[in-house]
Design a protein around this motif. Sequence first.
Motif, mmCIF file in Angstrom:
data_model
loop_
_atom_site.group_PDB
_atom_site.id
_atom_site.type_symbol
_atom_site.label_atom_id
_atom_site.label_comp_id
_atom_site.label_asym_id
_atom_site.label_seq_id
_atom_site.Cartn_x
_atom_site.Cartn_y
_atom_site.Cartn_z
ATOM 1 N N GLY A 98 -19.343 -20.581 -7.887
ATOM 2 C CA GLY A 98 -17.978 -20.143 -8.188
ATOM 3 C C GLY A 98 -16.954 -20.917 -7.374
ATOM 4 N N VAL A 142 -15.223 -23.622 -8.033
ATOM 5 C CA VAL A 142 -15.250 -25.090 -8.057
ATOM 6 C C VAL A 142 -14.158 -25.693 -8.954
ATOM 7 C CG1 VAL A 142 -17.718 -25.270 -7.517
ATOM 8 C CG2 VAL A 142 -16.986 -25.143 -9.901
ATOM 9 N N GLY A 143 -13.478 -24.842 -9.727
ATOM 10 C CA GLY A 143 -12.360 -25.350 -10.537
ATOM 11 C C GLY A 143 -12.529 -25.227 -12.045
ATOM 12 N N LYS A 144 -13.434 -24.349 -12.498
ATOM 13 C CA LYS A 144 -13.619 -24.173 -13.955
ATOM 14 C C LYS A 144 -12.342 -23.701 -14.641
ATOM 15 C CE LYS A 144 -16.737 -21.041 -13.519
ATOM 16 N NZ LYS A 144 -16.811 -21.147 -12.052
ATOM 17 N N SER A 145 -11.734 -22.658 -14.076
ATOM 18 C CA SER A 145 -10.548 -22.087 -14.731
ATOM 19 C C SER A 145 -9.391 -23.086 -14.683
ATOM 20 C CB SER A 145 -10.147 -20.771 -14.061
ATOM 21 O OG SER A 145 -11.224 -19.869 -14.130
ATOM 22 N N ASP A 202 -8.593 -14.406 -14.981
ATOM 23 C CA ASP A 202 -7.621 -15.198 -14.215
ATOM 24 C C ASP A 202 -6.974 -16.330 -14.999
ATOM 25 O OD1 ASP A 202 -9.755 -16.895 -14.249
ATOM 26 O OD2 ASP A 202 -10.138 -16.858 -12.103
ATOM 27 N N ASN A 229 -14.985 -32.284 -9.204
ATOM 28 C CA ASN A 229 -13.647 -31.834 -8.812
ATOM 29 C C ASN A 229 -13.486 -31.836 -7.286
ATOM 30 O OD1 ASN A 229 -11.059 -30.725 -9.090
ATOM 31 N ND2 ASN A 229 -11.825 -28.624 -9.048
ATOM 32 N N ARG A 230 -12.234 -31.933 -6.860
ATOM 33 C CA ARG A 230 -11.837 -31.879 -5.451
ATOM 34 C C ARG A 230 -12.382 -33.066 -4.653
ATOM 35 N NH1 ARG A 230 -10.410 -25.861 -3.689
ATOM 36 N NH2 ARG A 230 -8.949 -27.158 -2.557
ATOM 37 N N PRO A 232 -9.127 -35.492 -8.177
ATOM 38 C CA PRO A 232 -8.980 -35.492 -6.711
ATOM 39 C C PRO A 232 -8.588 -34.115 -6.192
ATOM 40 C CG PRO A 232 -7.069 -36.513 -7.746
ATOM 41 C CD PRO A 232 -8.045 -36.220 -8.848
ATOM 42 N N ASP A 233 -8.856 -33.875 -4.944
ATOM 43 C CA ASP A 233 -8.342 -32.679 -4.289
ATOM 44 C C ASP A 233 -6.829 -32.881 -4.185
ATOM 45 O OD1 ASP A 233 -9.427 -30.260 -2.754
ATOM 46 O OD2 ASP A 233 -7.894 -31.070 -1.428
ATOM 47 N N ASP A 234 -6.068 -31.955 -4.716
ATOM 48 C CA ASP A 234 -4.621 -32.171 -4.825
ATOM 49 C C ASP A 234 -3.880 -30.872 -4.512
ATOM 50 O OD1 ASP A 234 -2.034 -32.749 -5.598
ATOM 51 O OD2 ASP A 234 -2.620 -33.843 -7.409
ATOM 52 N N ILE A 293 -2.568 -26.022 -6.038
ATOM 53 C CA ILE A 293 -2.369 -24.715 -5.393
ATOM 54 C C ILE A 293 -0.869 -24.398 -5.318
ATOM 55 C CG2 ILE A 293 -2.744 -23.389 -3.261
ATOM 56 C CD1 ILE A 293 -5.267 -25.250 -2.927
ATOM 57 N N LEU A 343 0.270 -23.227 -8.670
ATOM 58 C CA LEU A 343 -0.249 -21.886 -8.966
ATOM 59 C C LEU A 343 0.625 -20.832 -8.290
ATOM 60 C CD1 LEU A 343 -2.625 -20.354 -10.284
ATOM 61 C CD2 LEU A 343 -3.885 -20.619 -8.158
HETATM 62 N N1 LIG Z 1 -8.638 -30.483 -7.572
HETATM 63 C C1 LIG Z 1 -8.212 -29.431 -6.846
HETATM 64 N N2 LIG Z 1 -7.424 -29.616 -5.749
HETATM 65 C C2 LIG Z 1 -6.992 -28.557 -5.016
HETATM 66 N N3 LIG Z 1 -7.278 -27.283 -5.303
HETATM 67 C C3 LIG Z 1 -8.063 -27.031 -6.358
HETATM 68 C C4 LIG Z 1 -8.562 -28.073 -7.179
HETATM 69 N N4 LIG Z 1 -9.308 -27.517 -8.169
HETATM 70 C C5 LIG Z 1 -9.263 -26.185 -7.983
HETATM 71 N N5 LIG Z 1 -8.520 -25.878 -6.889
HETATM 72 C C6 LIG Z 1 -8.295 -24.533 -6.343
HETATM 73 O O1 LIG Z 1 -9.561 -23.958 -6.072
HETATM 74 C C7 LIG Z 1 -9.554 -22.569 -6.339
HETATM 75 C C8 LIG Z 1 -10.676 -22.220 -7.313
HETATM 76 O O2 LIG Z 1 -10.398 -22.794 -8.573
HETATM 77 P P1 LIG Z 1 -10.791 -22.037 -9.936
HETATM 78 O O3 LIG Z 1 -10.358 -22.879 -11.063
HETATM 79 O O4 LIG Z 1 -10.296 -20.623 -9.886
HETATM 80 O O5 LIG Z 1 -12.395 -22.044 -9.796
HETATM 81 P P2 LIG Z 1 -13.500 -21.297 -10.683
HETATM 82 O O6 LIG Z 1 -12.882 -20.922 -11.988
HETATM 83 O O7 LIG Z 1 -14.605 -22.299 -10.820
HETATM 84 O O8 LIG Z 1 -13.942 -20.093 -9.884
HETATM 85 C C9 LIG Z 1 -8.160 -22.237 -6.886
HETATM 86 O O9 LIG Z 1 -7.361 -21.745 -5.841
HETATM 87 C C10 LIG Z 1 -7.644 -23.595 -7.357
HETATM 88 O O10 LIG Z 1 -6.234 -23.672 -7.319
#
Ligand SMILES: Nc1ncnc2c1ncn2[C@@H]1O[C@H](COP(=O)(O)OP(=O)(O)O)[C@@H](O)[C@H]1O
Length: 261
Positions: A12, A14-17, A45, A172-173, A203-205, A209, A212
């Motif tokens: 969990g 990792v950036g799916k949503s 979410d 991701n990241r 990239p981690d960006d 956040i 969001l």
């Molecule tokens: N490339 C990125 N750079 C910085 N923050 C990120 C990146 N991808 C995701 N995040 C942050 O990581 C957190 C988890 O992302 P989310 O999409 O909710 O993951 P998942 O759906 O896999 O649980 C969120 O706070 C999101 O804003």
Amino acid sequence: MSQSWLIASGKGGVGKSMLTAALGFALARRQMMTCCVDADQGLRDLDMLMNLHNQVVYNLVDVANRECKLKTALLDHSGSEKLSLLPASQSAGHGDVEPETYVKILSKLKKRYAYILVDAPAGVGRGLKNLLPACDDCLIVVTPDDVAIRNAERLIAVMEEEGKGRPLLIVNRVREDLVKKGLMYSPQVVANQLDVPLLGYIPDDAQIIASLNTHENFMEKNCPAAKAVERICQRFLGEYVPMPEVGAKKGLFRRKGGLSV
Ligand SMILES: Nc1ncnc2c1ncn2[C@@H]1O[C@H](COP(=O)(O)OP(=O)(O)O)[C@@H](O)[C@H]1O
Ligand SMILES: [Mg+2]
């Protein structure tokens, strides 16, 4: 012909949503009718990430329970007329929607949308397995670390057991500075380890956040993550977009002395 894509991960957070919302937006901006489906029942979410949280009345489980029609539960994105969201329930459990129900709902969505992006719950449990029959193809999201990679290996094995084709990978990241120092796996190394084709990396960006928290759409900013998702979208649609090797110095394929995979 319309396509349904499952966006899944073993681990969990990792950036799916984030990817589901951003790729949905990128596809819609290219005039593709796109529906994002939040299938993380109980942990809704995607509505927040798409800035539609004030408009949710009905959800996918209401549709499954025949409490409303599918079109009543769908929300149209204010910033893009080609993009819609089918929200998840806040209270249902992951196993509460049967595979046949997902198949029925997604096949109805396919009549209206060219692309259906399904945001899966993390892991390899019932929530994921119930979704697999309804989705044509899978994108796996992974962060470049050993825990996420190990969980992704398990996920890929489960997909194979359930008769799905080989998924495509998004890393991701990614932090290029760390990759260059040999302190983070490069996206290509992750893809090699998992033995799946790499569709792209993000990239981690910090803009993700920041956007969001201010209820903005990072895809409308000129930030590195938005550009990366745009390239992923082009490849997703079959366009050729070169993918430079992260961390590679001129004339070298991979930095020596880094992580040993
Ligand atoms: N490339 C990125 N750079 C910085 N923050 C990120 C990146 N991808 C995701 N995040 C942050 O990581 C957190 C988890 O992302 P989310 O999409 O909710 O993951 P998942 O759906 O896999 O649980 C969120 O706070 C999101 O804003
Ligand atoms: Mg999520």
